[in-house]
Design an enzyme around this catalytic site. Structure first.
Site, PDB file in Angstrom:
ATOM      1  N   GLY A  70       0.811  -1.218   0.000  1.00 23.49           N
ATOM      2  CA  GLY A  70       0.000   0.000   0.000  1.00 23.49           C
ATOM      3  C   GLY A  70       0.841   1.263   0.000  1.00 23.49           C
ATOM      4  O   GLY A  70       0.487   2.261  -0.649  1.00 23.49           O
ATOM      5  N   THR A  71       1.952   1.238   0.707  1.00 26.49           N
ATOM      6  CA  THR A  71       2.788   2.441   0.794  1.00 26.49           C
ATOM      7  C   THR A  71       3.344   2.800  -0.584  1.00 26.49           C
ATOM      8  O   THR A  71       3.311   3.970  -0.995  1.00 26.49           O
ATOM      9  CB  THR A  71       3.940   2.215   1.799  1.00 26.49           C
ATOM     10  N   ASN A 150      -7.773   4.256   8.912  1.00 29.96           N
ATOM     11  CA  ASN A 150      -7.181   3.079   9.559  1.00 29.96           C
ATOM     12  C   ASN A 150      -7.265   3.133  11.084  1.00 29.96           C
ATOM     13  O   ASN A 150      -7.193   2.102  11.736  1.00 29.96           O
ATOM     14  CB  ASN A 150      -5.721   2.898   9.128  1.00 29.96           C
ATOM     15  N   GLN A 178      -7.578   0.199   3.744  1.00 34.10           N
ATOM     16  CA  GLN A 178      -8.368  -0.339   4.865  1.00 34.10           C
ATOM     17  C   GLN A 178      -9.771  -0.739   4.435  1.00 34.10           C
ATOM     18  O   GLN A 178     -10.396  -1.601   5.050  1.00 34.10           O
ATOM     19  CB  GLN A 178      -8.478   0.695   5.997  1.00 34.10           C
ATOM     20  N   SER A 198      -3.752  -3.094  -0.641  1.00 32.84           N
ATOM     21  CA  SER A 198      -2.647  -3.834  -0.009  1.00 32.84           C
ATOM     22  C   SER A 198      -3.179  -5.184   0.470  1.00 32.84           C
ATOM     23  O   SER A 198      -4.114  -5.243   1.268  1.00 32.84           O
ATOM     24  CB  SER A 198      -2.110  -3.017   1.160  1.00 32.84           C
ATOM     25  N   ALA A 199      -2.570  -6.270  -0.020  1.00 33.13           N
ATOM     26  CA  ALA A 199      -3.144  -7.609   0.172  1.00 33.13           C
ATOM     27  C   ALA A 199      -3.201  -8.064   1.627  1.00 33.13           C
ATOM     28  O   ALA A 199      -4.095  -8.815   2.012  1.00 33.13           O
ATOM     29  CB  ALA A 199      -2.343  -8.624  -0.649  1.00 33.13           C
ATOM     30  N   HIS A 200      -2.231  -7.619   2.458  1.00 32.19           N
ATOM     31  CA  HIS A 200      -2.195  -8.173   3.822  1.00 32.19           C
ATOM     32  C   HIS A 200      -3.288  -7.624   4.720  1.00 32.19           C
ATOM     33  O   HIS A 200      -3.418  -8.032   5.872  1.00 32.19           O
ATOM     34  CB  HIS A 200      -0.809  -7.986   4.452  1.00 32.19           C
ATOM     35  N   THR A 236      11.194  -7.586 -11.094  1.00 29.83           N
ATOM     36  CA  THR A 236      10.610  -8.902 -11.354  1.00 29.83           C
ATOM     37  C   THR A 236       9.319  -9.079 -10.569  1.00 29.83           C
ATOM     38  O   THR A 236       9.277  -8.814  -9.363  1.00 29.83           O
ATOM     39  CB  THR A 236      11.620 -10.011 -10.951  1.00 29.83           C
ATOM     40  N   CYS A 324       5.335   5.818  20.339  1.00 34.50           N
ATOM     41  CA  CYS A 324       6.411   6.333  21.178  1.00 34.50           C
ATOM     42  C   CYS A 324       7.464   6.957  20.280  1.00 34.50           C
ATOM     43  O   CYS A 324       8.009   6.311  19.410  1.00 34.50           O
ATOM     44  CB  CYS A 324       7.016   5.189  21.970  1.00 34.50           C
TER      45      CYS A 324
HETATM   46  N1  PLP Z   1      -2.885   3.197   3.796  1.00 36.61           N
HETATM   47  C1  PLP Z   1      -3.601   2.810   4.856  1.00 36.61           C
HETATM   48  C2  PLP Z   1      -4.940   3.438   5.097  1.00 36.61           C
HETATM   49  C3  PLP Z   1      -3.121   1.824   5.719  1.00 36.61           C
HETATM   50  O1  PLP Z   1      -3.835   1.452   6.781  1.00 36.61           O
HETATM   51  C4  PLP Z   1      -1.843   1.251   5.446  1.00 36.61           C
HETATM   52  C5  PLP Z   1      -1.263   0.247   6.365  1.00 36.61           C
HETATM   53  O2  PLP Z   1      -1.517   0.254   7.557  1.00 36.61           O
HETATM   54  C6  PLP Z   1      -1.140   1.687   4.311  1.00 36.61           C
HETATM   55  C7  PLP Z   1      -1.693   2.656   3.515  1.00 36.61           C
HETATM   56  C8  PLP Z   1       0.206   1.110   3.963  1.00 36.61           C
HETATM   57  O3  PLP Z   1       0.063  -0.192   3.452  1.00 36.61           O
HETATM   58  P1  PLP Z   1       1.296  -1.225   3.481  1.00 36.61           P
HETATM   59  O4  PLP Z   1       1.413  -1.718   4.873  1.00 36.61           O
HETATM   60  O5  PLP Z   1       0.889  -2.317   2.545  1.00 36.61           O
HETATM   61  O6  PLP Z   1       2.493  -0.505   2.992  1.00 36.61           O
END
Ligand code: PLP
Length: 393
Positions: A70-71, A150, A178, A198-200, A236, A324
């Protein structure tokens, strides 16, 4: 096994997702770019995964791009649109409650001369579409608003924002990281140009993401290298991850109504039970307009982190709204943006439910919460001060 109420940061991988991934980590090891049979087999699996993801999003397969999460997807959307459209303007509109992946990408662009408007939100964490409209200038090239928050789960008015963006001919990106699994991700109905996934977050593998880019959107590449992803994102392809993500998203789409119903009922039970058994607890965000799995409480007079550590000793996993940094607890930017006092932001704990949770786990967690909250409050100077005042009255 402990109790896992922390499904927003990440989820367990589904067994059938792992099953479809394993062959591509072992025997079917071909590079999808290779011309031999191993490569062709991997390329066919990647193509199927792209088709499946496009099907869920009501998009075309060539509008789906794979990323390492996702990032990366958020960074690509924001910087890619900013760079490609520089001659049309340098203004981006976003909100104060976005994930750091969006906020930091915007902060980076700001250093390069882009202008960023971070819009405030109301007490439930929602941005007002009229505020977006007022913030638009002749230089606005992108609006980026997440579909669901999130930390407090707030659902944003994505369709409406998309409609406005379309009318004003401004690109609209939505971070759906999310929201995926909980809402309908139909990109046409959502009126979006770009979305991040983001798959996880939906029972798939970590380090696997996707960006939907509507055909015709002007966007630059960030990762230069080979001709993968139609020469827009080098590197890749992680075949196993891509295949796993497609399976996880398909599962999430097929089971969405069933899972949402189950998780929502558990959430309501959890909230009611906590509020009935512990005093001075506040639910952050809106009770209704939030993701079905999100609960974010402030337990007045105690630090969220302290509560979290005690829960962890009991084998219960949750998150706090503070991080923190340099030895002090930084309250969450999202909670502060909703206007709650800093002490309440510091006393927040987030429980995010998943499809594997049970009512028994909720009962056990609330029982432990009662004990831990009472113990921490007995040690809290703030609580003792208030109690002493009570006695004096
Ligand atoms: N955007 C949101 C709203 C998220 O909650 C997160 C992860 O917590 C991300 C982006 C980033 O995703 P990733 O962990 O796959 O980089």
């Amino acid at each position: 096994m402990g109790i896992y109420f922390d499904n927003a940061p990440t989820t367990f991988i589904d067994n059938d997702v792992l099953d479809v991934m394993l062959p591509y980590l072992t025997k079917k090891c071909g590079n999808p770019n290779s011309i031999h049979s191993f490569g062709r087999e991997a390329a066919a699996a990647v193509a199927r995964a792209r088709e499946d993801i496009a099907g869920v999003l009501n998009a075309k397969a060539d509008e789906i791009y794979f990323t390492a999460g996702g990032t990366e997807a958020d960074n690509w959307a924001i910087k890619g649109v900013a760079y490609a459209n520089r001659e049309n303007g340098n203004h981006i509109i976003t909100t104060q409650v976005e994930h750091h992946a969006v906020l930091e990408a915007c902060a980076f662009l700001k250093k390069q001369g882009y202008k960023i408007t971070y819009l405030p939100v109301d007490k439930s964490g929602r941005v007002n579409v009229r505020d977006i409209e007022k913030a638009i200038t002749a230089k606005t090239i992108l609006i980026s608003v997440m579909a669901a928050n999130n930390e407090i789960g707030t659902l944003m008015p994505v369709e409406e924002i998309g409609k406005l963006a379309k009318e004003r001919k401004i690109y609209f990106h939505s971070d759906c990281v999310q929201a995926a699994g909980a809402i309908d991700l139909n990109v046409i109905k959502m009126n979006v140009d770009i979305i991040s996934l983001s798959a996880h977050k939906f029972y798939g593998p970590k380090g696997a993401g996707a960006l939907y880019i509507r055909n015709g959107v002007k966007i630059d590449s960030l990762i230069h290298g080979g001709n993968q992803e139609r020469a827009r994102r080098g590197g890749t392809t992680n075949t196993a991850a891509v295949v796993g993500m497609a399976k996880a998203l398909t599962n999430a789409f097929d089971d969405r109504e069933k899972n949402n119903k189950k998780i929502l009922a558990m959430r309501e039970y959890f909230i009611d039970k906590v509020q009935a058994s512990i005093d001075n607890v506040y639910l952050n965000g809106d009770r209704q307009g939030r993701l079905p799995n999100n609960i974010n409480f402030s337990f007045e007079f105690i630090e969220g982190e302290a509560l979290l550590y005690s829960l962890d000793l009991d084998g219960i996993a949750a998150s706090s709204g503070s991080a923190c940094s340099a030895g002090s607890l930084e309250p969450s930017h999202v909670l502060l943006a909703t206007g709650i006092p800093i002490e309440l932001a510091r006393s927040s704990v987030r429980f995010t439910l998943g499809k594997h949770n049970t009512y028994k786990e909720i009962d056990k967690t609330v029982d432990r919460l009662k004990v831990i909250v009472a113990r921490l409050r007995r040690m809290s100077p703030l609580f003792l001060e208030v109690k002493t005042q009570d006695y004096k009255v």
